[in-house]
Design a protein around this motif. Sequence first.
Motif, mmCIF file in Angstrom:
data_model
loop_
_atom_site.group_PDB
_atom_site.id
_atom_site.type_symbol
_atom_site.label_atom_id
_atom_site.label_comp_id
_atom_site.label_asym_id
_atom_site.label_seq_id
_atom_site.Cartn_x
_atom_site.Cartn_y
_atom_site.Cartn_z
ATOM 1 N N ALA A 110 37.139 38.896 43.966
ATOM 2 C CA ALA A 110 38.075 39.062 42.845
ATOM 3 C C ALA A 110 37.864 40.434 42.210
ATOM 4 C CB ALA A 110 37.867 37.973 41.792
ATOM 5 N N PHE A 111 38.871 40.876 41.452
ATOM 6 C CA PHE A 111 38.802 42.225 40.871
ATOM 7 C C PHE A 111 37.640 42.390 39.902
ATOM 8 C CE2 PHE A 111 40.344 42.251 36.408
ATOM 9 C CZ PHE A 111 40.726 40.927 36.260
ATOM 10 N N LYS A 112 37.095 41.271 39.436
ATOM 11 C CA LYS A 112 35.992 41.349 38.472
ATOM 12 C C LYS A 112 34.787 42.087 39.047
ATOM 13 C CE LYS A 112 38.260 38.455 35.854
ATOM 14 N NZ LYS A 112 38.729 38.659 34.508
ATOM 15 N N GLY A 142 37.128 31.258 35.833
ATOM 16 C CA GLY A 142 36.857 31.108 37.265
ATOM 17 C C GLY A 142 36.255 32.323 37.929
ATOM 18 N N ASP A 143 36.775 33.504 37.667
ATOM 19 C CA ASP A 143 36.338 34.669 38.443
ATOM 20 C C ASP A 143 35.235 35.491 37.782
ATOM 21 O OD1 ASP A 143 37.913 34.269 40.698
ATOM 22 O OD2 ASP A 143 39.676 35.068 39.687
ATOM 23 N N THR A 144 35.320 35.686 36.477
ATOM 24 C CA THR A 144 34.280 36.470 35.798
ATOM 25 C C THR A 144 32.911 35.847 36.035
ATOM 26 O OG1 THR A 144 35.754 37.296 34.080
ATOM 27 C CG2 THR A 144 33.424 37.195 33.512
ATOM 28 N N VAL A 252 50.587 43.979 36.624
ATOM 29 C CA VAL A 252 49.241 43.395 36.573
ATOM 30 C C VAL A 252 49.331 41.915 36.184
ATOM 31 C CG1 VAL A 252 46.940 43.664 35.557
ATOM 32 C CG2 VAL A 252 48.462 45.658 35.726
ATOM 33 N N PRO A 253 48.753 41.029 37.021
ATOM 34 C CA PRO A 253 48.706 39.618 36.606
ATOM 35 C C PRO A 253 47.741 39.512 35.432
ATOM 36 C CG PRO A 253 47.449 39.945 38.653
ATOM 37 C CD PRO A 253 48.051 41.274 38.302
ATOM 38 N N THR A 254 48.217 38.958 34.328
ATOM 39 C CA THR A 254 47.496 39.148 33.070
ATOM 40 C C THR A 254 47.104 37.834 32.394
ATOM 41 O OG1 THR A 254 48.617 41.240 32.761
ATOM 42 C CG2 THR A 254 47.696 40.249 30.798
ATOM 43 N N GLY A 255 45.873 37.825 31.866
ATOM 44 C CA GLY A 255 45.379 36.674 31.117
ATOM 45 C C GLY A 255 44.711 37.147 29.842
ATOM 46 N N ASN A 256 43.517 37.739 30.012
ATOM 47 C CA ASN A 256 42.743 38.201 28.865
ATOM 48 C C ASN A 256 43.093 39.643 28.482
ATOM 49 O OD1 ASN A 256 41.083 36.909 27.126
ATOM 50 N ND2 ASN A 256 39.209 37.140 28.317
ATOM 51 N N PHE A 257 44.023 40.244 29.210
ATOM 52 C CA PHE A 257 44.581 41.566 28.913
ATOM 53 C C PHE A 257 43.606 42.721 29.158
ATOM 54 C CE2 PHE A 257 47.161 44.713 26.597
ATOM 55 C CZ PHE A 257 48.427 44.316 26.953
ATOM 56 N N GLY A 258 42.468 42.438 29.820
ATOM 57 C CA GLY A 258 41.512 43.519 30.069
ATOM 58 C C GLY A 258 42.000 44.462 31.152
ATOM 59 N N ASP A 259 42.499 43.883 32.235
ATOM 60 C CA ASP A 259 42.878 44.692 33.384
ATOM 61 C C ASP A 259 44.054 45.613 33.025
ATOM 62 O OD1 ASP A 259 42.573 45.528 35.950
ATOM 63 O OD2 ASP A 259 43.437 43.755 36.896
ATOM 64 N N ILE A 260 45.067 45.066 32.418
ATOM 65 C CA ILE A 260 46.233 45.910 32.109
ATOM 66 C C ILE A 260 45.902 46.881 30.966
ATOM 67 C CG2 ILE A 260 47.414 44.345 30.475
ATOM 68 C CD1 ILE A 260 50.031 45.230 32.155
ATOM 69 N N PRO A 385 47.818 33.168 44.429
ATOM 70 C CA PRO A 385 48.793 32.841 43.369
ATOM 71 C C PRO A 385 48.815 33.829 42.193
ATOM 72 C CG PRO A 385 47.554 30.887 44.019
ATOM 73 C CD PRO A 385 46.907 32.039 44.710
ATOM 74 N N HIS A 386 47.662 34.430 41.851
ATOM 75 C CA HIS A 386 47.647 35.398 40.742
ATOM 76 C C HIS A 386 48.440 36.651 41.136
ATOM 77 C CE1 HIS A 386 44.188 32.768 40.344
ATOM 78 N NE2 HIS A 386 44.218 32.991 39.032
ATOM 79 N N THR A 387 48.188 37.108 42.371
ATOM 80 C CA THR A 387 48.912 38.275 42.878
ATOM 81 C C THR A 387 50.408 37.957 42.968
ATOM 82 O OG1 THR A 387 46.929 38.817 44.129
ATOM 83 C CG2 THR A 387 48.968 39.939 44.789
ATOM 84 N N SER A 408 46.484 43.335 43.135
ATOM 85 C CA SER A 408 46.122 42.068 43.759
ATOM 86 C C SER A 408 44.700 41.752 43.334
ATOM 87 C CB SER A 408 46.223 42.189 45.276
ATOM 88 O OG SER A 408 45.751 40.996 45.852
ATOM 89 N N THR A 409 44.556 40.703 42.511
ATOM 90 C CA THR A 409 43.293 40.504 41.806
ATOM 91 C C THR A 409 42.350 39.506 42.471
ATOM 92 O OG1 THR A 409 44.538 38.978 40.427
ATOM 93 C CG2 THR A 409 44.126 41.173 39.520
ATOM 94 N N ALA A 410 42.843 38.773 43.465
ATOM 95 C CA ALA A 410 41.941 37.814 44.129
ATOM 96 C C ALA A 410 42.351 37.622 45.582
ATOM 97 C CB ALA A 410 41.957 36.470 43.412
ATOM 98 N N HIS A 411 41.368 37.290 46.404
ATOM 99 C CA HIS A 411 41.597 37.001 47.823
ATOM 100 C C HIS A 411 42.233 35.599 47.920
ATOM 101 C CE1 HIS A 411 40.591 36.080 51.996
ATOM 102 N NE2 HIS A 411 40.188 37.333 52.170
HETATM 103 C C1 LIG Z 1 42.377 36.530 39.805
HETATM 104 C C2 LIG Z 1 42.682 36.970 38.415
HETATM 105 N N1 LIG Z 1 43.844 37.596 38.185
HETATM 106 C C3 LIG Z 1 44.179 38.007 36.947
HETATM 107 C C4 LIG Z 1 43.360 37.771 35.865
HETATM 108 C C5 LIG Z 1 43.781 38.278 34.526
HETATM 109 O O1 LIG Z 1 43.072 39.446 34.204
HETATM 110 P P1 LIG Z 1 42.869 39.856 32.684
HETATM 111 O O2 LIG Z 1 42.137 38.735 32.057
HETATM 112 O O3 LIG Z 1 42.070 41.097 32.726
HETATM 113 O O4 LIG Z 1 44.224 40.018 32.115
HETATM 114 C C6 LIG Z 1 42.141 37.102 36.059
HETATM 115 C C7 LIG Z 1 41.190 36.800 34.960
HETATM 116 O O5 LIG Z 1 40.951 37.489 34.059
HETATM 117 C C8 LIG Z 1 41.780 36.725 37.367
HETATM 118 O O6 LIG Z 1 40.601 36.153 37.599
#
Ligand SMILES: Cc1ncc(COP(=O)(O)O)c(C=O)c1O
Length: 466
Positions: A110-112, A142-144, A252-260, A385-387, A408-411
């Motif tokens: 994962a991108f983490k 899940g990924d962090t 950017v697939p976004t959740g916690n907004f760190g990546d974007i 699915p995130h990608t 693409s943030t996860a395999h």
């Molecule tokens: C696979 C994957 N995609 C996207 C995200 C969302 O990234 P962010 O939280 O930096 O917005 C996460 C978790 O943070 C993730 O694990």
Amino acid sequence: MKYISTRGDAPVLGFSDALLAGLAADGGLYVPKEWPHFSKKDIRKLRGKSYQDIAEAIVTPFVGGDIEKADLRRMIDEAYATFRHPAVTPLVQTDANVFIMELFHGPTLAFKDVAMQLLARLLDHVLTERGERATIVAATSGDTGGAAIDAFAGRDRTDIFVLFPEGKVSPVQQRQMTTAGAANAYPVAVKGNFDDCQNLVKAMFGDVKFRDKVQLSGVNSINWARIMAQVVYYFTAALAVGSPDRKVSFTVPTGNFGDIFAGYVAKQMGLPVAKLVIGTNENDILARTLKTGRYEMRSVKATTSPSMDIQISSNFERLLYEASDRNAGEVVRYMSGLKQSGAFDIEESTLKAIRKAFKATRASEAEVKKTIKTVLAETGYLADPHTAVAIHAAKRNLKADAPMIVLSTAHPAKFPAAVKKASGIDPALPSWLAGLMDREERFDVLQAELDAVEAYIGGKARIAGH
Ligand SMILES: Cc1ncc(COP(=O)(O)O)c(C=O)c1O
Ligand SMILES: N[C@@H](CCOP(=O)(O)O)C(=O)O
């Protein structure tokens, strides 16, 4: 470089102290006092350089003089030697103007890993220099968690406690945390959702007595160093498609907004970015916020992109700070509104600044499934699915004048059930993770209660000085 809090009431710190602090003492997030600037000429000089060279150039101004140049370079080299692709974060072209940036070639897929592998080395280095120890807490959807346990496993100066929501991460994600077998790593299943885990982490930082007792540190994207390391791949990807002589967009697939937010930082540093597109799943708080100007929490839905099943998007606070022209009072108002009523309304000028840089698009579960299937049929690319959330959003925001880079943030093998349902393909784990699903799990289960979690951590952390 000095770091200031988004809430304006915490000590101003240098890089190493901000790295160890994680969250600021006033509950805010640390940001650099000013953005380092890269002119077009500076960016052109990075053309043709390796990922590691570009990482050194981007990270150095943020670290300031806190870490010796040779030490920093060694840590960068070691961090990215753990990646299985020579380009570290390669691009795959799927259409005339569309590129997928694969961020999942690190140890936990994962991108983490990109930020965590560097962060662990930086933290270890600073603790060793100071002769100190730290207790690390992380909340994960899940990924962090997996990335943090991999990066900190066996490190003598840290114990790491990872809170994950019980039953709400994928089986692969869970086993990456629970089968690592490292004596200094404690995965904990919390009876709640990701937001409960994240609230517990923030509450532990707010409990000064506990924080000081265990020498608490955090490795979620509340920690500035996580964002800093992620800025690098916005530069490498943009350079690969013609930057700085043409503008580039990112989805950017976004959740916690760190990546974007790291993409926004790259733009603030001078990278010519046309648009930053936020892709959300059915937990679409950010898409609704951009549309209505009101940030309003709802209950969390379980989706096939579980890592993005989030309502409290931590790093949005950093954006609010920037977009309000660094008005800490405004940020404090928003955050107390969120705490008291689960909602706040964004000032017109702040909202305008956000809308200038960002677009947001939501993908329903049906759209995610359809995207995985059609992208595979049309391009041969198998997306997780995130990608897929991001590809769906990218398609709706394409413009002829700027190439679109989709993160693409996860395999796909991290989410085999959803991928198989959508595509018919059962993605295999890479060889170094073979046998993962047969290994013995070790984890504890706790209620989502601060006292219980603090007692657990306090009882296990090795907090005596070295
Ligand atoms: C696979 C994957 N995609 C996207 C995200 C969302 O990234 P962010 O939280 O930096 O917005 C996460 C978790 O943070 C993730 O694990
Ligand atoms: N999606 C994340 C949630 C935590 O995000 P972080 O970037 O703040 O660490 C996860 O997979 O754990």
